[in-house]
Design a protein around this motif. Structure first.
Motif, PDB file in Angstrom:
ATOM      1  N   LYS A  54       0.810  -1.214   0.000  1.00 51.61           N
ATOM      2  CA  LYS A  54       0.000   0.000   0.000  1.00 51.61           C
ATOM      3  C   LYS A  54       0.847   1.270   0.000  1.00 51.61           C
ATOM      4  N   LEU A  55       2.135   1.126  -0.263  1.00 50.46           N
ATOM      5  CA  LEU A  55       3.013   2.289  -0.322  1.00 50.46           C
ATOM      6  C   LEU A  55       2.549   3.225  -1.436  1.00 50.46           C
ATOM      7  N   ASP A  56       2.406   4.501  -1.105  1.00 47.18           N
ATOM      8  CA  ASP A  56       1.944   5.500  -2.074  1.00 47.18           C
ATOM      9  C   ASP A  56       2.994   5.675  -3.170  1.00 47.18           C
ATOM     10  N   MET A  57       2.599   5.461  -4.422  1.00 48.09           N
ATOM     11  CA  MET A  57       3.522   5.572  -5.555  1.00 48.09           C
ATOM     12  C   MET A  57       3.105   6.699  -6.502  1.00 48.09           C
ATOM     13  N   THR A  58       2.363   7.673  -5.987  1.00 43.96           N
ATOM     14  CA  THR A  58       1.892   8.782  -6.808  1.00 43.96           C
ATOM     15  C   THR A  58       3.053   9.680  -7.220  1.00 43.96           C
ATOM     16  N   GLU A  59       3.021  10.132  -8.475  1.00 40.76           N
ATOM     17  CA  GLU A  59       4.064  11.017  -8.995  1.00 40.76           C
ATOM     18  C   GLU A  59       3.690  12.471  -8.768  1.00 40.76           C
ATOM     19  N   ALA A  60       4.713  13.307  -8.662  1.00 38.73           N
ATOM     20  CA  ALA A  60       4.515  14.742  -8.510  1.00 38.73           C
ATOM     21  C   ALA A  60       4.831  15.445  -9.817  1.00 38.73           C
ATOM     22  N   TYR A  61       4.276  16.639  -9.989  1.00 41.39           N
ATOM     23  CA  TYR A  61       4.559  17.452 -11.164  1.00 41.39           C
ATOM     24  C   TYR A  61       5.877  18.185 -10.973  1.00 41.39           C
ATOM     25  N   GLY A  62       6.695  18.210 -12.001  1.00 46.49           N
ATOM     26  CA  GLY A  62       7.958  18.933 -11.918  1.00 46.49           C
ATOM     27  C   GLY A  62       8.827  18.633 -13.123  1.00 46.49           C
ATOM     28  N   VAL A  63      10.064  19.117 -13.092  1.00 51.26           N
ATOM     29  CA  VAL A  63      11.007  18.840 -14.169  1.00 51.26           C
ATOM     30  C   VAL A  63      11.223  17.349 -14.294  1.00 51.26           C
ATOM     31  N   THR A  64      11.306  16.665 -13.141  1.00 47.19           N
ATOM     32  CA  THR A  64      11.398  15.212 -13.134  1.00 47.19           C
ATOM     33  C   THR A  64      10.154  14.639 -12.461  1.00 47.19           C
ATOM     34  N   ALA A  65       9.900  13.354 -12.711  1.00 51.93           N
ATOM     35  CA  ALA A  65       8.722  12.695 -12.133  1.00 51.93           C
ATOM     36  C   ALA A  65       9.083  12.128 -10.766  1.00 51.93           C
ATOM     37  N   ARG A  66       9.161  12.995  -9.779  1.00 44.59           N
ATOM     38  CA  ARG A  66       9.493  12.574  -8.419  1.00 44.59           C
ATOM     39  C   ARG A  66       8.278  11.961  -7.731  1.00 44.59           C
ATOM     40  N   ARG A  67       8.536  11.348  -6.571  1.00 45.05           N
ATOM     41  CA  ARG A  67       7.440  10.900  -5.725  1.00 45.05           C
ATOM     42  C   ARG A  67       6.681  12.114  -5.197  1.00 45.05           C
ATOM     43  N   LYS A  68       5.360  11.981  -5.102  1.00 47.90           N
ATOM     44  CA  LYS A  68       4.566  13.078  -4.554  1.00 47.90           C
ATOM     45  C   LYS A  68       4.726  13.160  -3.045  1.00 47.90           C
ATOM     46  N   THR A  69       4.839  12.007  -2.394  1.00 52.36           N
ATOM     47  CA  THR A  69       5.054  11.963  -0.947  1.00 52.36           C
ATOM     48  C   THR A  69       6.481  11.530  -0.657  1.00 52.36           C
ATOM     49  N   GLU A  70       6.974  11.910   0.502  1.00 54.57           N
ATOM     50  CA  GLU A  70       8.335  11.522   0.888  1.00 54.57           C
ATOM     51  C   GLU A  70       8.401  10.021   1.147  1.00 54.57           C
ATOM     52  N   LEU A  71       9.542   9.411   0.840  1.00 49.96           N
ATOM     53  CA  LEU A  71       9.754   7.992   1.137  1.00 49.96           C
ATOM     54  C   LEU A  71      10.404   7.906   2.517  1.00 49.96           C
ATOM     55  N   LEU A  72       9.596   7.642   3.531  1.00 51.75           N
ATOM     56  CA  LEU A  72      10.053   7.561   4.917  1.00 51.75           C
ATOM     57  C   LEU A  72      10.147   6.094   5.324  1.00 51.75           C
ATOM     58  N   LEU A  73      11.332   5.664   5.716  1.00 49.91           N
ATOM     59  CA  LEU A  73      11.571   4.259   6.050  1.00 49.91           C
ATOM     60  C   LEU A  73      12.346   4.144   7.352  1.00 49.91           C
ATOM     61  N   GLU A  74      12.216   2.977   7.986  1.00 52.91           N
ATOM     62  CA  GLU A  74      13.033   2.655   9.155  1.00 52.91           C
ATOM     63  C   GLU A  74      14.213   1.789   8.713  1.00 52.91           C
ATOM     64  N   ALA A  75      15.400   2.182   9.152  1.00 53.28           N
ATOM     65  CA  ALA A  75      16.619   1.456   8.773  1.00 53.28           C
ATOM     66  C   ALA A  75      17.129   0.659   9.968  1.00 53.28           C
ATOM     67  N   ILE A  76      17.350  -0.626   9.767  1.00 53.88           N
ATOM     68  CA  ILE A  76      17.894  -1.505  10.807  1.00 53.88           C
ATOM     69  C   ILE A  76      19.312  -1.873  10.388  1.00 53.88           C
ATOM     70  N   PRO A  77      20.333  -1.421  11.135  1.00 56.51           N
ATOM     71  CA  PRO A  77      21.724  -1.704  10.744  1.00 56.51           C
ATOM     72  C   PRO A  77      21.985  -3.187  10.593  1.00 56.51           C
ATOM     73  N   PHE A  78      22.690  -3.541   9.554  1.00 56.06           N
ATOM     74  CA  PHE A  78      23.081  -4.920   9.284  1.00 56.06           C
ATOM     75  C   PHE A  78      24.556  -5.067   9.629  1.00 56.06           C
ATOM     76  N   VAL A  79      24.851  -6.002  10.509  1.00 57.06           N
ATOM     77  CA  VAL A  79      26.237  -6.227  10.904  1.00 57.06           C
ATOM     78  C   VAL A  79      26.751  -7.448  10.157  1.00 57.06           C
ATOM     79  N   PRO A  80      27.726  -7.274   9.250  1.00 59.14           N
ATOM     80  CA  PRO A  80      28.249  -8.416   8.493  1.00 59.14           C
ATOM     81  C   PRO A  80      28.827  -9.491   9.417  1.00 59.14           C
TER      82      PRO A  80
END
Length: 510
Positions: free
Chosen positions: A484-510
């Protein structure tokens, strides 16, 4: 005499409109002098077909119109005849068969100001275009130059990973972080590490992209005095931004010239060691220009750097963000891409290009699939028909603006199986590349006007994604559903995402 009913009034009005429309079409056909013009939807007086584009992004509206009227469609935007191309076959005719006829670009008001009247590469015309293009291909963004910027990409990708890690598990804005990384890469390879005006230039560049994202009324009604008057306010704002960005660029050029004189231009004695792009351009300027009697002016230098900043950072950041969006929506693809990256790096503490070069074929497929579904410049840069031409049997009058809708071509069911699905595996057997020879896949355009920095951009995207996938596991904040992640495009010079891509990052320890 019987009283006229409301229904009769409506019917009479409709009949009048229908007759007027037919008469206008007949007049248009007569005025076309028997030309076989491409089909198009019905138009209104003065504004032409602009009402068909209201309420949707231009490339999406044009795709829907093309589904009704065909892949070669003629619109009139205001007073400007506009050809819209929506198929690989038609794109091939414009960008290869008749490439020379469609080689120039229409000069829009904002572009005219910011490119010093076409002194750059993208909008260049006249005698300096070929030497500038050759200089870019053989010196500035040649394969050797792209390799020479490797350490910059590695350092900025490592800084990107540190920025994500510093959030300490909090939600991070992937789009903003990608933009910072790409801006820093472009800034360092263009003008070097020592740039006091960096922050000011990037701030003004954001304003430039906003001003270039739409049409000035003069672009749509070039002969109208009223349009010039109404568009004057926007033009004034454009000139104000231009004066500020020009002052910054002149200061950069002056600082570089002083440094080159005081250091004796050590880059000249470095053999294969390359300086930043501004230093290379100044060296050519000092040594007599680009050959063929064509000098390299400060306007040319400023225009080339403007192209790098305006096109290079925005498109690569946009593509990186869309790639992460699609990976989040498709966890099985994310897992496969992460497994490949981690298998190649096997416990390394940092991502280097020496470790990943040519060893991440699946990630390269992910990048290609992102370009296919999310072309960063959906309509490419517009072209201008220099002389009467034929495209797919239709007559195209001289002076027609041409848009190639690569966004629609990338979603064409006739070219791609399950075209709306994100399936990187399709490129295991479909061996397309970025050379602009397969017109189903032309994210950087094709022909003499294709993007000269395509491979440089792909290199930036690859190491950014490799770093994000190697160092972190990712999830939607609050346990949200990835599908259900919003994939709507925004108007502009480039076709960016309309909404910010906000994610949680979990560090991976090799």
């Amino acid at each position: 005499m019987a009283e006229t009913t409301p229904m009769q009034v409506v019917a009479y009005t409709f009949l009048c409109v229908l007759v007027a429309t037919i008469l206008l079409k007949l007049k248009h056909r007569r005025s076309a002098g028997g030309l076989n013009l491409p089909p198009g939807p019905w138009a209104l007086p003065v504004i032409g077909h602009m009402h068909h584009l209201v309420g949707a992004l231009p490339h999406q509206a044009m795709q829907r119109l093309a589904q009704l009227h065909g892949p070669v469609m003629l619109l009139r935007l205001g007073h400007v005849p506009t050809l819209v191309i929506s198929s690989p076959e038609a794109a091939r005719e414009v960008m290869k068969v008749h490439d020379a006829v469609f080689a120039n670009r229409p000069m829009y008001v904002a572009a005219d100001v910011f490119t010093y009247g076409g002194a750059d590469i993208s909008f260049a015309r006249g005698p300096h275009w070929k030497p500038l293009r050759k200089l870019c291909a053989t010196e500035l963004l040649s394969p050797r130059s792209v390799r020479s910027f490797r350490s910059v990409r590695e350092e900025e990708a490592a800084r990107l990973a540190r920025s994500v890690a510093a959030a300490g598990g909090a939600v991070v804005n992937i789009g903003e972080m990608a933009k910072v990384m790409m801006n820093d890469v472009i800034m360092r390879v263009s003008v070097g590490d020592r740039c006091a005006q960096r922050a000011a230039y990037l701030e003004e560049l954001d304003r430039v992209l906003d001003l270039m994202s739409g049409f000035n009324l003069t672009d749509l009604f070039p002969t109208s005095r009223l349009a010039r008057a109404l568009g004057g306010r926007a033009l004034k704002a454009t000139w104000e931004v231009h004066h500020r960005i020009h002052a910054i660029m002149e200061a950069m050029i002056s600082d570089h010239k002083v440094a080159m004189e005081s250091e004796g231009d050590n880059a000249d004695a470095g053999g294969d060691q390359r300086g930043d792009i501004l230093t290379i351009l100044l060296r050519f300027q000092r040594n007599g220009g680009m050959g063929g009697g064509v000098t390299l002016t400060n306007a040319n230098i400023s225009g080339v750097l403007f192209d790098l900043f305006a096109a290079g950072s925005e498109t690569t950041a946009t593509t990186t963000t869309w790639a992460m969006s699609e990976l989040m929506r498709n966890p099985h693809i994310m897992a496969k891409a992460q497994s490949e990256v981690r298998g190649v790096l096997q416990g390394k503490t940092v991502v280097t290009e020496a470790d990943i070069d040519g060893r991440l074929p699946y990630l390269q497929m992910v990048i290609k699939e992102t370009f296919r579904l999310h072309a960063p410049v959906p309509l490419l840069m517009p072209r201008l028909c220099n002389e009467p031409a034929k495209v797919m049997g239709y007559d195209v009058p001289a002076g027609t603006t041409v848009f190639v809708n690569v966004w629609a071509i990338g979603k064409g069911e006739e070219s791609w199986t399950d075209a709306s699905e994100f399936r990187p595996e399709r490129f295991e057997t479909d061996m397309v590349d970025y050379a602009g020879t397969d017109f189903r896949f032309i994210p950087g355009g094709a022909g003499r006007k294709m993007c000269p920095g395509m491979m440089f951009g792909v290199s930036n995207i690859e190491i950014a994604l490799a770093s994000l996938l190697y160092h972190f596991d990712w999830k939607i904040p609050g346990g949200g559903n990835p599908e259900k992640l919003d994939m709507t495009e925004a108007y502009g010079v480039t076709a960016r995402r309309k909404t910010e891509l906000l994610l949680e990052a979990i560090p991976f320890v090799p």
